[in-house]
Design a protein around this motif. Structure first.
Motif, mmCIF file in Angstrom:
data_model
loop_
_atom_site.group_PDB
_atom_site.id
_atom_site.type_symbol
_atom_site.label_atom_id
_atom_site.label_comp_id
_atom_site.label_asym_id
_atom_site.label_seq_id
_atom_site.Cartn_x
_atom_site.Cartn_y
_atom_site.Cartn_z
ATOM 1 N N SER A 73 0.823 -1.214 0.000
ATOM 2 C CA SER A 73 0.000 0.000 0.000
ATOM 3 C C SER A 73 0.853 1.259 0.000
ATOM 4 O O SER A 73 0.418 2.297 -0.491
ATOM 5 N N THR A 76 4.723 3.285 -4.663
ATOM 6 C CA THR A 76 4.231 4.086 -5.783
ATOM 7 C C THR A 76 3.725 3.130 -6.858
ATOM 8 O O THR A 76 3.992 1.921 -6.803
ATOM 9 N N ASP A 77 3.023 3.654 -7.854
ATOM 10 C CA ASP A 77 2.536 2.808 -8.942
ATOM 11 C C ASP A 77 3.689 2.109 -9.649
ATOM 12 O O ASP A 77 3.600 0.932 -9.984
ATOM 13 N N LEU A 80 5.067 -0.653 -7.374
ATOM 14 C CA LEU A 80 4.118 -1.769 -7.332
ATOM 15 C C LEU A 80 4.146 -2.547 -8.638
ATOM 16 O O LEU A 80 4.133 -3.777 -8.638
ATOM 17 N N LEU A 110 -5.011 -6.831 -3.264
ATOM 18 C CA LEU A 110 -5.072 -5.466 -3.778
ATOM 19 C C LEU A 110 -6.449 -5.207 -4.378
ATOM 20 O O LEU A 110 -7.139 -6.130 -4.785
ATOM 21 N N SER A 111 -6.808 -3.925 -4.464
ATOM 22 C CA SER A 111 -8.070 -3.548 -5.100
ATOM 23 C C SER A 111 -7.890 -3.507 -6.615
ATOM 24 O O SER A 111 -6.769 -3.409 -7.121
ATOM 25 N N ARG A 114 -6.147 -0.316 -7.652
ATOM 26 C CA ARG A 114 -4.700 -0.308 -7.359
ATOM 27 C C ARG A 114 -3.940 -1.124 -8.403
ATOM 28 O O ARG A 114 -2.878 -0.721 -8.875
ATOM 29 N N ALA A 117 -4.035 0.872 -11.714
ATOM 30 C CA ALA A 117 -3.128 2.027 -11.680
ATOM 31 C C ALA A 117 -1.674 1.581 -11.791
ATOM 32 O O ALA A 117 -0.874 2.220 -12.480
ATOM 33 N N ALA A 118 -1.338 0.490 -11.138
ATOM 34 C CA ALA A 118 0.050 0.006 -11.183
ATOM 35 C C ALA A 118 0.454 -0.315 -12.617
ATOM 36 O O ALA A 118 1.558 0.038 -13.047
#
Length: 190
Positions: A73, A76-77, A80, A110-111, A114, A117-118
């Motif tokens: 969490s 950063t993207d 990750l 993870l959602s 998330r 975005a990664a």
């Protein structure tokens, strides 16, 4: 004339029986492939758990930092993305036939946002593109390292559920069929 009808009838019965046997064998093969995929997934999970246990015991001897799940969490993207792609490649998670965003979400806790975005912000490619490329890279290695494998076996071992999808993805990326690729690679290594 009566003999011809009897013989024709027997041939039709034999063909029907052969079709029934072929259908039954195909169902058994499909069930076996599904079972292999399940076993592969379970083995990967067991390997991951063993690595976590070994890693935890090693970390107990040193300072105990946060577990990877807790530390995700705060990444950063870009970080990750690097972490996820490294784990997916090293553990060959892409070989799971049903490996997708849901599997990543569940595996790494993870959602959906998330994960998206990664890959979008951190890696500049979507998760399906990344998985497809991993599968195709794996297929290329298999075709060269194990040239006796059929293309169905190569596709299945690389995570493809359908051979047609494997052929389509392969041709889209490399501009040639898997057979042409293998033939060129085997020829160039001689």
């Amino acid at each position: 004339m009566q003999y011809i009808l009897i013989i024709t009838g027997l041939v039709l019965v034999a063909l029907g029986a052969a079709l029934a046997i072929a259908f039954s064998l195909r169902k058994q093969r499909d069930a076996a492939m599904q079972e292999l995929a399940t076993i592969s997934r379970r083995l990967t999970d067991i390997d991951r758990k063993l690595e976590q246990v070994q890693g935890a015991s090693d970390k107990e001897q040193e300072a105990t930092p946060a577990t990877p799940q807790e530390g995700l969490s705060g990444m950063t993207d870009e970080e990750l993305f690097q972490y996820l792609t490294t784990v997916i490649r090293e553990q060959e998670l892409y070989r799971w036939p049903d490996f997708n965003r849901s599997a990543v979400m569940q595996h790494f806790s993870l959602s959906a946002a998330r994960v998206g975005a990664a890959f979008a912000q951190g890696g500049g490619q979507s998760l399906p593109e990344f998985v497809r490329n991993c599968r195709l890279d794996h297929a290329c290695r298999l075709m060269v390292e194990q040239p006796t494998l059929s293309f169905v076996e190569v596709g299945n071992a690389s995570g493809y559920q359908r051979t047609t999808t494997f052929y389509h993805d392969f041709k889209a990326r490399f501009g040639m069929a898997p057979a042409e690729y293998r033939k060129g690679k085997v020829k160039s290594e001689k």
